[in-house]
Design a protein around this motif. Structure first.
Motif, PDB file in Angstrom:
ATOM      1  N   ILE A 196    -122.260 -23.515 -34.032  1.00  0.00           N
ATOM      2  CA  ILE A 196    -123.019 -22.688 -32.813  1.00  0.00           C
ATOM      3  C   ILE A 196    -122.722 -21.279 -33.112  1.00  0.00           C
ATOM      4  N   GLN A 197    -123.601 -20.658 -32.796  1.00  0.00           N
ATOM      5  CA  GLN A 197    -123.410 -19.034 -33.140  1.00  0.00           C
ATOM      6  C   GLN A 197    -122.945 -18.288 -31.704  1.00  0.00           C
ATOM      7  N   TYR A 198    -121.855 -18.142 -31.475  1.00  0.00           N
ATOM      8  CA  TYR A 198    -121.230 -17.244 -30.435  1.00  0.00           C
ATOM      9  C   TYR A 198    -121.187 -15.705 -30.648  1.00  0.00           C
ATOM     10  N   GLN A 199    -121.415 -15.136 -29.571  1.00  0.00           N
ATOM     11  CA  GLN A 199    -120.886 -13.816 -29.333  1.00  0.00           C
ATOM     12  C   GLN A 199    -120.856 -13.147 -28.163  1.00  0.00           C
ATOM     13  N   TRP A 200    -120.170 -12.028 -27.990  1.00  0.00           N
ATOM     14  CA  TRP A 200    -119.948 -11.361 -26.708  1.00  0.00           C
ATOM     15  C   TRP A 200    -120.981 -10.258 -26.643  1.00  0.00           C
ATOM     16  N   GLY A 201    -121.583 -10.141 -25.430  1.00  0.00           N
ATOM     17  CA  GLY A 201    -122.523  -9.240 -25.033  1.00  0.00           C
ATOM     18  C   GLY A 201    -123.191  -9.401 -23.499  1.00  0.00           C
ATOM     19  N   LEU A 202    -123.953  -8.459 -23.434  1.00  0.00           N
ATOM     20  CA  LEU A 202    -124.616  -8.318 -22.086  1.00  0.00           C
ATOM     21  C   LEU A 202    -125.884  -9.106 -22.047  1.00  0.00           C
TER      22      LEU A 202
ATOM     23  N   LYS B 232    -114.201 -16.735 -27.103  1.00  0.00           N
ATOM     24  CA  LYS B 232    -113.218 -17.214 -28.117  1.00  0.00           C
ATOM     25  C   LYS B 232    -112.796 -18.607 -27.614  1.00  0.00           C
ATOM     26  N   ALA B 233    -112.675 -19.258 -26.494  1.00  0.00           N
ATOM     27  CA  ALA B 233    -112.560 -20.479 -26.177  1.00  0.00           C
ATOM     28  C   ALA B 233    -113.759 -21.460 -26.741  1.00  0.00           C
ATOM     29  N   ALA B 234    -114.976 -21.041 -26.623  1.00  0.00           N
ATOM     30  CA  ALA B 234    -115.862 -21.743 -26.995  1.00  0.00           C
ATOM     31  C   ALA B 234    -115.942 -22.035 -28.343  1.00  0.00           C
ATOM     32  N   GLN B 235    -115.646 -20.830 -29.320  1.00  0.00           N
ATOM     33  CA  GLN B 235    -115.595 -20.753 -30.695  1.00  0.00           C
ATOM     34  C   GLN B 235    -114.568 -22.046 -31.227  1.00  0.00           C
ATOM     35  N   GLU B 236    -113.579 -21.812 -30.609  1.00  0.00           N
ATOM     36  CA  GLU B 236    -112.284 -22.687 -30.639  1.00  0.00           C
ATOM     37  C   GLU B 236    -112.675 -24.028 -30.644  1.00  0.00           C
ATOM     38  N   HIS B 237    -113.082 -24.420 -29.385  1.00  0.00           N
ATOM     39  CA  HIS B 237    -113.572 -25.599 -29.241  1.00  0.00           C
ATOM     40  C   HIS B 237    -114.857 -26.279 -30.171  1.00  0.00           C
ATOM     41  N   ALA B 238    -115.809 -25.532 -30.428  1.00  0.00           N
ATOM     42  CA  ALA B 238    -116.929 -26.007 -31.238  1.00  0.00           C
ATOM     43  C   ALA B 238    -116.060 -26.285 -32.784  1.00  0.00           C
ATOM     44  N   LYS B 239    -115.302 -25.579 -33.171  1.00  0.00           N
ATOM     45  CA  LYS B 239    -114.816 -25.852 -34.338  1.00  0.00           C
ATOM     46  C   LYS B 239    -114.105 -26.991 -34.305  1.00  0.00           C
ATOM     47  N   LYS B 240    -113.337 -27.360 -33.218  1.00  0.00           N
ATOM     48  CA  LYS B 240    -112.628 -28.770 -33.211  1.00  0.00           C
ATOM     49  C   LYS B 240    -113.514 -29.738 -33.292  1.00  0.00           C
TER      50      LYS B 240
ATOM     51  N   ASP C   4    -109.177 -20.617 -20.616  1.00  0.00           N
ATOM     52  CA  ASP C   4    -108.304 -21.921 -21.318  1.00  0.00           C
ATOM     53  C   ASP C   4    -108.739 -23.146 -20.429  1.00  0.00           C
ATOM     54  N   LYS C   5    -109.356 -22.858 -19.264  1.00  0.00           N
ATOM     55  CA  LYS C   5    -109.770 -24.086 -18.418  1.00  0.00           C
ATOM     56  C   LYS C   5    -111.230 -24.744 -18.554  1.00  0.00           C
ATOM     57  N   TRP C   6    -112.079 -24.020 -19.329  1.00  0.00           N
ATOM     58  CA  TRP C   6    -113.191 -24.544 -19.538  1.00  0.00           C
ATOM     59  C   TRP C   6    -113.377 -25.944 -19.803  1.00  0.00           C
ATOM     60  N   TRP C   7    -112.642 -26.362 -20.678  1.00  0.00           N
ATOM     61  CA  TRP C   7    -112.578 -27.840 -21.404  1.00  0.00           C
ATOM     62  C   TRP C   7    -111.722 -28.941 -20.825  1.00  0.00           C
ATOM     63  N   GLN C   8    -111.070 -28.317 -19.658  1.00  0.00           N
ATOM     64  CA  GLN C   8    -109.878 -29.162 -19.148  1.00  0.00           C
ATOM     65  C   GLN C   8    -110.658 -29.954 -17.784  1.00  0.00           C
ATOM     66  N   GLU C   9    -110.657 -31.325 -18.162  1.00  0.00           N
ATOM     67  CA  GLU C   9    -111.205 -31.911 -16.909  1.00  0.00           C
ATOM     68  C   GLU C   9    -110.375 -32.052 -15.515  1.00  0.00           C
ATOM     69  N   GLY C  10    -111.144 -31.806 -14.516  1.00  0.00           N
ATOM     70  CA  GLY C  10    -110.380 -31.833 -13.394  1.00  0.00           C
ATOM     71  C   GLY C  10    -110.416 -30.238 -12.792  1.00  0.00           C
ATOM     72  N   GLU C  11    -110.611 -29.399 -13.759  1.00  0.00           N
ATOM     73  CA  GLU C  11    -110.821 -27.969 -13.350  1.00  0.00           C
ATOM     74  C   GLU C  11    -112.191 -27.412 -12.988  1.00  0.00           C
TER      75      GLU C  11
END
Length: 213
Positions: free
Chosen positions: A100-106, A87-95, A20-27
């Motif tokens: 952007i095509q995101y997916q979980w993986g190795l 999930k955080a990336a998908q939510e922020h891209a939507k906003k 949840d801190k990826w897009w929080q300035e100062g984090e």
């Protein structure tokens, strides 16, 4: 009573717990966003126009670099081991109204067809994976002819250890102990590991290499 504390090296659970801190300035996680302008200014000597370029971001985290390129017109995909970060990336891209095509993986087993991308980028990732050579080989596979692999990482130097380990982990506690494992990647690439050409070093921050075809 003695208590035994075991430090888990390279414990990537940190990213799930702090997604949840990826897009929080100062984090701490947002610091990567401040590097993007300099990163892509450097990479512009290879790609001057990103419009329509098919890009994969390995270890995309919360999508900071993905969104930077999407705003420049690139067709961007991102993959990460941290499901919460995806999930955080998908939510922020939507906003941000970005596609952007995101997916979980190795990173060691990319779920894409060979030759899919024009560019594969890998920022602040190779110091976290168990088999960085496998990651580079996977990047090679999904690149098309004349594709580019763009990366940055922390090399195993005294300066890197002082800043990233001693200051950020031990003194300021901005990162959990053992999160970073400094690889001697530039030395190994110099020995032509994985068939990668000798990288060029600029200053003390940015490194690049081009995969030969």
């Amino acid at each position: 009573m003695a208590v035994l504390i075991i430090m888990v090296k390279n414990n990537l659970e940190y990213y799930d717990l702090n997604s949840d801190k990826w897009w929080q300035e100062g984090e701490t996680l947002y610091l990567s966003n401040h590097l993007n302008k300099s990163r892509f200014k450097f990479f512009s000597s290879y790609i001057s126009n990103w419009k329509g370029v098919k890009v994969l971001d390995i270890g995309c985290g919360g999508g900071l670099a993905c969104e930077f390129l999407a705003k420049l017109g690139a067709n961007v995909s991102g993959i990460d081991l941290s499901l919460n970060s995806i999930k955080a990336a998908q939510e922020h891209a939507k906003k941000s109204h970005l596609r952007i095509q995101y997916q979980w993986g190795l990173a060691e087993d990319l779920p894409y067809k060979d030759g899919t991308f024009d560019v594969v980028m890998c920022f602040d990732v190779l110091e976290h994976v168990n088999d960085w050579q496998k990651v580079i080989l996977e990047a090679y596979k999904v690149l098309n002819t004349n594709g580019l692999f763009l990366f940055d990482t922390i090399n195993r130097t005294l300066k890197s250890r002082l800043i990233m380990i001693w200051l950020l982990e031990d003194i300021f506690k901005q990162l959990p102990d053992g999160l970073l494992v400094l690889p001697d990647i530039l030395y190994l690439l110099n020995r032509q590991v994985c068939g990668i050409a000798l990288p060029t070093k600029l200053g003390v921050t940015f490194f690049h290499t081009k995969i030969p075809f």
